[in-house]
Design a protein around this motif. Sequence first.
Motif, PDB file in Angstrom:
ATOM      1  N   LEU A  73       0.795  -1.226   0.000  1.00 11.50           N
ATOM      2  CA  LEU A  73       0.000   0.000   0.000  1.00 11.50           C
ATOM      3  C   LEU A  73       0.825   1.272   0.000  1.00 11.50           C
ATOM      4  CD1 LEU A  73      -2.566  -1.113   2.748  1.00 11.50           C
ATOM      5  CD2 LEU A  73      -2.859  -1.269   0.262  1.00 11.50           C
ATOM      6  N   GLY A  74       2.135   1.155   0.227  1.00 17.43           N
ATOM      7  CA  GLY A  74       2.987   2.329   0.236  1.00 17.43           C
ATOM      8  C   GLY A  74       2.843   3.179   1.481  1.00 17.43           C
ATOM      9  N   ILE A  75       2.432   2.579   2.595  1.00 19.64           N
ATOM     10  CA  ILE A  75       2.266   3.349   3.820  1.00 19.64           C
ATOM     11  C   ILE A  75       3.178   2.797   4.923  1.00 19.64           C
ATOM     12  CG2 ILE A  75      -0.093   4.040   3.322  1.00 19.64           C
ATOM     13  CD1 ILE A  75      -1.081   1.838   5.187  1.00 19.64           C
ATOM     14  N   ASP A  76       3.507   3.658   5.855  1.00 18.47           N
ATOM     15  CA  ASP A  76       4.248   3.271   7.051  1.00 18.47           C
ATOM     16  C   ASP A  76       3.266   3.259   8.214  1.00 18.47           C
ATOM     17  OD1 ASP A  76       6.798   3.154   5.763  1.00 18.47           O
ATOM     18  OD2 ASP A  76       6.805   5.349   5.763  1.00 18.47           O
ATOM     19  N   VAL A  77       3.310   2.184   9.019  1.00 23.56           N
ATOM     20  CA  VAL A  77       2.275   2.008  10.027  1.00 23.56           C
ATOM     21  C   VAL A  77       2.876   1.827  11.420  1.00 23.56           C
ATOM     22  CG1 VAL A  77       0.759   0.935   8.328  1.00 23.56           C
ATOM     23  CG2 VAL A  77       2.135  -0.511   9.830  1.00 23.56           C
ATOM     24  N   GLU A  78       2.079   2.188  12.408  1.00 26.25           N
ATOM     25  CA  GLU A  78       2.342   1.849  13.799  1.00 26.25           C
ATOM     26  C   GLU A  78       1.333   0.774  14.179  1.00 26.25           C
ATOM     27  OE1 GLU A  78       2.352   3.893  18.256  1.00 26.25           O
ATOM     28  OE2 GLU A  78       2.157   5.150  16.445  1.00 26.25           O
ATOM     29  N   VAL A 109      -2.332   5.938   0.533  1.00 28.36           N
ATOM     30  CA  VAL A 109      -2.702   4.545   0.262  1.00 28.36           C
ATOM     31  C   VAL A 109      -2.941   4.349  -1.225  1.00 28.36           C
ATOM     32  CG1 VAL A 109      -4.456   2.790   0.639  1.00 28.36           C
ATOM     33  CG2 VAL A 109      -3.700   4.203   2.549  1.00 28.36           C
ATOM     34  N   ARG A 110      -2.261   3.357  -1.779  1.00 22.41           N
ATOM     35  CA  ARG A 110      -2.496   2.999  -3.182  1.00 22.41           C
ATOM     36  C   ARG A 110      -2.198   1.513  -3.350  1.00 22.41           C
ATOM     37  NH1 ARG A 110       2.402   5.354  -2.592  1.00 22.41           N
ATOM     38  NH2 ARG A 110       4.202   4.514  -3.732  1.00 22.41           N
TER      39      ARG A 110
END
Length: 328
Positions: A73-78, A109-110
């Motif tokens: 998704l190209g996101i950084d998460v906690e 998000v993609r």
Amino acid sequence: MKDSAQGNTPPAGERSDYVEVVAGVIRDARGRILLARRTEGRDLAGLWEFPGGKHEPGESPEAALARELHEELGIDVEVGAPLITVPQAYPHKRLRLDVREVKAWRGAVRGREGQALAWVPLAQLARYAMPPADVPVVAALQQPDRYLVTPDPGDDDAAWLSALERALASGVRRVQLRAPDCERARWEQLVDAAVVRCRAADAQVLVNGDIELAVRHEAGVHLRASQLAALTARPLPEGMLVAASCHDVHELRMAQALGCDFAVVGTVQPTPSHPGSPTLGWDGFAALRESVSLPLYAIGGLGLDDMTQARRHGAQGIAAIRGLWPGD
């Protein structure tokens, strides 16, 4: 992205070890939840799932989820708290889906792997066709995690109704009205009063075993295991809850085929009322959990302190009499 396959549960001796998969519940600023659609050419193509993927060797679930969501998704998460872990058997493997809340995320998000994405309001998640392992996750997000089974009223109706009110005030939002030894006319009056109290608390209410009484009160019905084989169709229309008590794979599959909304499975741990009776234990519960996609409550010697353990083995939560019925 997660990988799974459809089919019936294979014999235990033919199963491989679990495929460990982790997925995330990602919310946007409006509280909608992100689903990803499985792409063509893969198992269960076209179905929607909570995004995530497999663990790499030596990788923690948190690290695996963070990596997979960045890749997909190209996101950084906690990564936040665990929600539920669902064991699910497929024709050639056993999958264990460990679902975590995503506390925070950064980025746009993609679908980096060509997958379609959808931001879905919580109340609409069940409209999306999903793989079997993802279905209990929706229930864990939407439905109550405790299911009160009422005890026999004894000789004091007012005290029984008062205890029910206290249980509702404590947060119980799903109730099974059950009193197998109560005289019929008295029980009907108690059900009348109990349904009023449950509705005032915005709690779902089901009547044990008595389909006619449930219909009369526009309530749900909780089927006994002995009733399952006698029914050829769901006894109530959609929108009126139907549940069942189950003890083995055969009963669970009958409940699912009837279109039950959830089931109760036990006995998990020893109970004072049935000393020395056989118990499933948590491993036995999880083995039954693999066979269906129904939301399942664990029952038998359980209380609120067992909720984490129950969710870790794929339960919607716990069902109980003593564990949820308030004392004097």
